[in-house]
Design an enzyme around this catalytic site. Structure first.
Site, PDB file in Angstrom:
ATOM      1  N   HIS A  59       2.257  -0.874  -3.403  1.00 12.34           N
ATOM      2  CA  HIS A  59       1.084  -1.533  -3.618  1.00 12.34           C
ATOM      3  C   HIS A  59       0.466  -0.898  -4.688  1.00 12.34           C
ATOM      4  O   HIS A  59      -0.010  -1.683  -5.617  1.00 12.34           O
ATOM      5  CB  HIS A  59       0.182  -1.351  -2.286  1.00 12.34           C
ATOM      6  CG  HIS A  59      -1.249  -1.838  -2.303  1.00 12.34           C
ATOM      7  ND1 HIS A  59      -1.573  -3.158  -2.026  1.00 12.34           N
ATOM      8  CD2 HIS A  59      -2.251  -1.228  -3.078  1.00 12.34           C
ATOM      9  CE1 HIS A  59      -2.884  -3.222  -2.347  1.00 12.34           C
ATOM     10  NE2 HIS A  59      -3.249  -2.029  -2.874  1.00 12.34           N
ATOM     11  N   GLU A  60       0.442   0.408  -4.863  1.00 11.20           N
ATOM     12  CA  GLU A  60      -0.189   1.033  -5.958  1.00 11.20           C
ATOM     13  C   GLU A  60       0.593   0.962  -7.410  1.00 11.20           C
ATOM     14  O   GLU A  60      -0.149   0.676  -8.330  1.00 11.20           O
ATOM     15  CB  GLU A  60      -0.460   2.633  -5.664  1.00 11.20           C
ATOM     16  CG  GLU A  60      -1.246   2.917  -4.297  1.00 11.20           C
ATOM     17  CD  GLU A  60      -2.625   2.273  -4.556  1.00 11.20           C
ATOM     18  OE1 GLU A  60      -3.362   2.259  -5.657  1.00 11.20           O
ATOM     19  OE2 GLU A  60      -3.281   1.919  -3.194  1.00 11.20           O
ATOM     20  N   GLU A  94      -6.054  -7.070  -5.049  1.00 13.52           N
ATOM     21  CA  GLU A  94      -5.393  -6.134  -3.896  1.00 13.52           C
ATOM     22  C   GLU A  94      -4.423  -7.098  -3.336  1.00 13.52           C
ATOM     23  O   GLU A  94      -3.325  -6.564  -2.815  1.00 13.52           O
ATOM     24  CB  GLU A  94      -6.577  -5.744  -3.073  1.00 13.52           C
ATOM     25  CG  GLU A  94      -7.554  -4.806  -3.132  1.00 13.52           C
ATOM     26  CD  GLU A  94      -6.809  -3.532  -3.670  1.00 13.52           C
ATOM     27  OE1 GLU A  94      -5.594  -3.193  -3.090  1.00 13.52           O
ATOM     28  OE2 GLU A  94      -7.622  -2.791  -4.403  1.00 13.52           O
ATOM     29  N   ASP A 102      -0.306  -6.280  -2.963  1.00 14.03           N
ATOM     30  CA  ASP A 102       0.310  -6.471  -1.452  1.00 14.03           C
ATOM     31  C   ASP A 102       1.515  -7.274  -1.839  1.00 14.03           C
ATOM     32  O   ASP A 102       2.701  -7.005  -1.441  1.00 14.03           O
ATOM     33  CB  ASP A 102      -0.943  -7.243  -0.524  1.00 14.03           C
ATOM     34  CG  ASP A 102      -1.662  -6.269   0.015  1.00 14.03           C
ATOM     35  OD1 ASP A 102      -1.644  -4.864   0.003  1.00 14.03           O
ATOM     36  OD2 ASP A 102      -2.695  -6.527   0.717  1.00 14.03           O
TER      37      ASP A 102
END
Length: 422
Positions: free
Chosen positions: A277-278, A357, A361
């Site tokens: 995710h990061e 975000e 994801d």
């Protein structure tokens, strides 16, 4: 006249706070849609009865605080002006011959006063987090961070205010444009030094210690074509039980940071999903997009203030006890406008953040192809932070920089369903 306006402002705030109390505690309810009940997104399937109760209670208190504290800040600035405190501070700060010294002394008095006013609220938030088992920080450690915050924030604010009022005196019409142009290198510089100068003042950062996990993360990073030297862990367990990871910094100082609470509480597969995710933020350059959005919003904000503030002074200068915008005692009005504009912009900035975000994801799910780990990760994040998985719309718009957990888990479910049909 100022006294009557002050009383009216207090009454208006009290009515607003009462209305928000009834909205948060008695009217609003995110609830769980019938179609979601019994699925992996339903908190009743992964949280205990006590966790559900604490989550609901804790979320409502925090939501209420959010919606009443910012308007309380506006009320404080209004009363500082109406009561003539701003001019009193300016008089006390009349030391020496240099204007820069006088303005700096004024800012210190104002900043100290507002810090003292807000201290009980900040202290309550600290104890609230401790009472609900989120916070683990000792009071001594919290006070150290509180004092550190004071001086760091005062130092950066001092630079901004001194330059701002110098520009206003030099160019009454175009100060906002010159201020914005100076903001660009200043914002980039602050983002560059954040990971290596400011963050280490609060916590200890070090390379990931679990070498077996590090190899897995490096392999994942190589798969995503991301430089592998920017993975760190930080000892957040001394302050919280929450789980988190984030991307910070720019250029050579950019790094991906994992909280040690995350490392201790999640499986390797779940940690790899968080790292993916990061990495999604890194690959899609969300830091740079965020920085560009921030700089653009400052341009709009400064322009609006340059139009609204002089109008307010012309219209209500006697009541506000402001003689001229270029005088430092006008600062509370400027801070009020900044706070108000930031509050109004929350739905837009939060929407952009939630979109980023969601994209991160989706990237993580494509990179790891492990929907089970994704679901369990979101469930554990919700449990650890006592998160409200489906907040009311108003709360989501103004508070949520990330999609609610119900939406994030549904995104995983849709991704898994799509993959199975292909």
């Amino acid at each position: 006249m100022a006294k009557k306006w002050g009383i009216a402002a207090i009454i208006l705030y009290a009515v607003y706070a009462l209305a928000m109390y009834f909205y948060i505690f008695h009217i609003s309810s995110g609830g769980i849609p019938d179609a979601i009940k019994g699925t992996v997104a339903d908190p009743q399937t992964f949280m205990t009865e006590r966790e559900l109760y604490l989550s609901d209670e804790y979320s409502k208190i925090r939501n209420f605080l959010f919606f009443v504290v910012t308007p309380f800040e506006w009320l404080m600035y209004i009363l500082i002006l109406f009561m003539g405190l701003s001019k009193v501070f300016e008089k006390w700060a009349d030391v020496g011959k240099w204007k820069v010294i006088q303005n700096g002394a004024y800012l210190f008095l104002l900043y100290l006063f507002t810090t003292v006013v807000f201290y009980p609220i900040d202290l309550y938030r600290y104890w609230l987090s401790k009472d609900y088992g989120i916070g683990t920080q000792t009071f001594a450690s919290w006070m150290r961070d509180y004092v550190l915050d004071f001086w760091i924030n005062f130092g950066t604010t001092l630079i901004v205010v001194l330059v701002l009022y110098w520009l206003i005196r030099r160019s009454a019409k175009r100060w906002w444009l010159y201020a914005w142009l100076l903001t660009i290198p200043f914002a980039i510089f602050m983002m560059y030094i954040q990971p290596v100068v400011i963050d280490p003042l609060y916590n200890d950062f070090y390379p990931l210690q679990d070498k077996e996990l590090e190899e897995k993360i490096l392999a994942l990073a190589d798969k995503a074509d991301i430089p592998s030297e920017h993975v760190f862990e930080v000892n957040m367990s001394e302050k919280t039980n929450s789980l988190n990871a984030y991307v910070t910094g720019i250029g050579d100082n950019s790094r991906i940071v994992l909280w040690d609470t995350t490392l201790k509480s999640l499986t390797d597969e779940e940690i790899l999903f968080i790292m993916a995710h990061e990495m999604g933020h890194y690959v899609e350059k969300h830091i740079y997009v965020g920085m560009a959005s921030y700089i653009f919003s400052i341009l709009i904000g400064l322009w609006l203030i340059s139009k609204i503030m002089p109008w307010l002074i012309r219209k209500f200068g006697t009541i506000l006890k402001i003689d001229n915008m270029k005088d430092i005692h006008s600062l509370p009005l400027m801070l009020l406008l900044i706070s108000f504009l930031l509050f109004l912009s929350n739905p837009i900035s939060n929407y952009i953040s939630r979109y980023q975000e969601t994209r991160a994801d989706e990237y993580a799910m494509e990179l790891t192809d492990d929907p089970e780990a994704a679901v369990s990760t979101f469930q554990n994040l919700a449990k650890a932070g006592l998160s409200e998985v489906n907040p009311p719309l108003l709360v989501k718009l103004f508070r949520y920089t990330h999609p609610p957990m119900l939406e994030r888990i549904n995104t995983v479910a849709k991704f898994a369903s799509k993959e199975s049909t292909e």
